[in-house]
Design a protein around this motif. Sequence first.
Motif, short mmCIF file in Angstrom:
data_model
loop_
_atom_site.label_atom_id
_atom_site.label_comp_id
_atom_site.label_asym_id
_atom_site.label_seq_id
_atom_site.Cartn_x
_atom_site.Cartn_y
_atom_site.Cartn_z
N TRP A 1 0.84 -1.20 0.00
CA TRP A 1 0.00 0.00 0.00
C TRP A 1 0.87 1.25 0.00
N SER B 1 -5.00 8.28 1.71
CA SER B 1 -5.03 7.28 0.64
C SER B 1 -4.81 5.88 1.20
N SER C 1 -7.99 4.74 3.08
CA SER C 1 -9.06 4.34 2.17
C SER C 1 -8.77 2.98 1.53
N THR C 2 -7.51 2.74 1.21
CA THR C 2 -7.14 1.42 0.68
C THR C 2 -7.36 0.33 1.72
N GLN C 3 -7.07 0.65 2.97
CA GLN C 3 -7.26 -0.32 4.04
C GLN C 3 -8.74 -0.67 4.21
N LYS C 4 -9.62 0.33 4.11
CA LYS C 4 -11.05 0.05 4.24
C LYS C 4 -11.58 -0.76 3.07
N THR C 5 -10.96 -0.56 1.89
CA THR C 5 -11.44 -1.27 0.71
C THR C 5 -10.96 -2.71 0.68
N LYS C 6 -9.68 -2.94 0.99
CA LYS C 6 -9.09 -4.26 0.81
C LYS C 6 -9.08 -5.10 2.07
#
Length: 719
Positions: free
Chosen positions: A209, A576, A579-584
Motif C-alpha cells: 500500500w 489514501s 481508504s485502501t485499508q477500508k477497501t481491501k
Amino acid sequence: MPTSSHSTPAETTLCEKEALLLPSISIGICGHVAHGKSTLIKSLTGVRTQKHSKEKLNNGSTIKLGYANAKLWQCDEHPDESTTSTASTVKSAPDCALCDGAMRCVRHVSFVDCPGHSVLMTRMLSGASAMDAAIVVIAANLPCPQPQTFEHVAALQALGISNVFVVQNKVDLVDEAAARENLLQIRSFLKGTLLEDAPVVPMSAQRGWNLAYLLQALLLLREPKRHALMPARITVIRSFCVNKCGCTPEELRGGVAGGILVQGTVRVGDQLDIVPGLLIRQPDQSIVCKPLSTTVLSIFSDQTELDHAMPGGLYGLGLTLDSTLTKDDRLAGQVMGAPGTLPPVHARYLYIVFTLFPRIAVDVRSTTDGHTHKMLSRNRPLESGQRLLLNTGGATEYARVVAVQPGGFAKLELQKPLAAATGDRVCLSRCATGQQQQQQQQSGWRLIGSAFVSDPNSFSSGVDLSGKKKKKQQKQVNTEQAPENQHDREVSSNDRVVLSHDEHEREASCHCDEHERKASCHCDEHEREASCHCDEHERKASCHSNEQVSPTAVSQQSGEEPALLSLPSYECMLASLLSTQKTKMVVRPRLRLPPVEVFRVGSRKFAWANVGLIASLLHRDVQHLIQFVLCALSADGTVNAQHQLIFRARVTEKMLYPVLKRYIVDHLRCMACNQTNTVLKREVESARSVCYIVCSDCGAMRQQPAIVKGYRAVGRRRQ
C-alpha cells in the motif's frame, strides 16, 4: 560538459539503453531491526536480499549486507499517476495501466540492505560507504526512536548523507491517531539533524500500500555529481570466490570483487591496482603492504553483464586474481583503481580531526527484571590508550589513541595498514563495556562520533605527538577539556542527534579547510576536463558509442526530461492508505483450534488424542498432517484404532504448538491476503501431478511445499 538540447534518434536509443543497463544512484535502507527494511526492498525489486546460509537458518534476519537493483518506469502521458518498479533483469518496458502505452525507464537504482541488529552496526557503517542516498524505515507500531534508529541516523549524519527520506512502515497495524502520534515522535527525533526536512511516506511494505508514493519519493532523490573523466576508483565492500568444489583446472576462474564505482570509468581489459593489497607479517611482527595488480575480465550489475561501468552504481568485477585472495570478503575495505592514482597507505599512524556526539546508545542491565535495555548516555571524551574501531570507505580497522590535542585533533596507531586520502570521512566506534577481551569483537562497539583524515603538518606546532606527555601537560589538557564536558552535560533531554556549540565551531573550521582544499583542486579539474573535451567529442563522433555519457544525464541528452514530481502531503498519503485499508481489508473470523490433548501411554509412549479433529478444522488430510508432524519432530509414530497418533518418544503440548503454527503458515495460509480460507487443487503438469494452494478470498495460488524430514518449526532450531 555542455550538451545540446536536441539529439538524434540514434543517440536517444543509445541513451535509453544506457539507462536500462547502468544504475545511476545507490540507496541504503536503514532502520531498527524488524522494521521492514528487507520487505521494503522485496516489494520494490521482487528480490530477497537474505541469501547467506546463516540468514536462511536465522528466520530470515539480515546478517550480511544485502544488494538488489531496480528499474523505475514512468508513463509520459500520466507521470503523476502511473509509476512502477521492476527487477533489474527486466528488459522490456511494462505497459501503463491507464493508457496501455509503453512506459519509459527513468531511473536505475541500486539498494543496500543494512542489518538492523546492534551487534552488526559495523557492517552498516561499511555499507554506508556505498550510499549516495538513504531511506530510514521506522515502524509505526513502536515508539520512536528505537536504539538502532538512533544509531543509524547518527551514522548518516556522521557521513554527511542528507539526501534522505523516511518511510513510516506498518501503518496498517495501527489506527489513524496512532499513526499521527508516531509522526510527531519522528519529527521531534529528527529536529536539529540533517534529516529535519526529510519527507515522511506512510505505507505498508508487506501489503504494497502507498507503493506509488514511495516510487515518487525515489524519483525525487538527488543524484550526486559524477566525475566520469577522472581516474577510476572503486571502494570494495565485498569479495568472494565463484569456483565450486570439484571443478576441473580448466573451469577455474578468478576472484570477484564488488563495490561502488566512486569516479571514473572501468572497462573490460583495464589494468587496476589494489591497495593496501597483500599484508605480510615480518619476523619482528611488523606488517608490510604489497599492492596487488589485476585485470578486469568481466563486469556485472546484478545479473546483467556489461562491457563498461559508470560511476554511481554497485558492480561486481571478475578479476585475474587468485580466488583465495578474494573469498570470504578478504578484499573488503581495499581501494581499487587506476595505477598511480590511488590514495596513500597509512602503515602505522593515522591523524584525524574528530567530532564526538553528545550522547550515545548503551546497554544497561535492569536491576528489577535482569534484562538488558538500551538507553542514551552521555559520551565520554577520547583519552590516550583507548581502543577505537574505524570505518572509512569499506574498511573496518582497529586503532589505539596515542595522543589527543585540544581542538579535536588526535593521533591513532593502526593495527593494520589503511588506505585513506586526506579529507576522507571516518566513523569512530568505541567498546561499550570497555572490557579488553571485547576489543577483537564487533559486538560491543557503539558509534561515538565522526572524523576527517588529516595531514600531520596541520597539527599545532610545539605540541608533542609522540604520546610521551608529562603529567602536568596531561592535567592541563584535562583542565581545558572540562568546560566542553560540562557543556555536554547540559544536553536537552529530547532524543535528537545534535552537536554542541564547540563541536559546531570545530566542524565549521574543518568545513572551511575542506572548501579551500576543494577550491585549490577545482581549477585543475576544470583544466583536465577541458583538455579532454575535444578528444572526447572526436571519439564520440568516430565510433558513435557515447560510452562516456553518464546515465544520470540520459533524460537531458535525449530531450525527454521526466516530469518533475511533487510528493503529496502526509495527510493526503495517509488518507489514501486508510481508504485502501477500508477497501481491501476484510475482517474475517480468526482460525480457532481446540487445545492439543497429549497423554502418556505406557512408560515411553505418548498419544495425541485430537489430531483428527484438528485436521478436519484445518480442512486438510489427517495423514498429511501426521506426516508433517513426524518429520518436523524427527520422531516415529503410528495411528491406533481410535485415530490417535502414538509417539514412540516423549512429546508434549509445548512441542506440538510451534509445529502446528508452521503447518498453518506453509500449507494453509495465503501469502497474498494472509487468510487461511484456502483449498487444495491438483493439476497435471509435464506428466506429473502438482498440488496448489488456492485462496478462496483473493484467488491467489501457490504450489504446496514438499515435506522434508527435520523441517525446522517456528520457535525451534534444527535438532
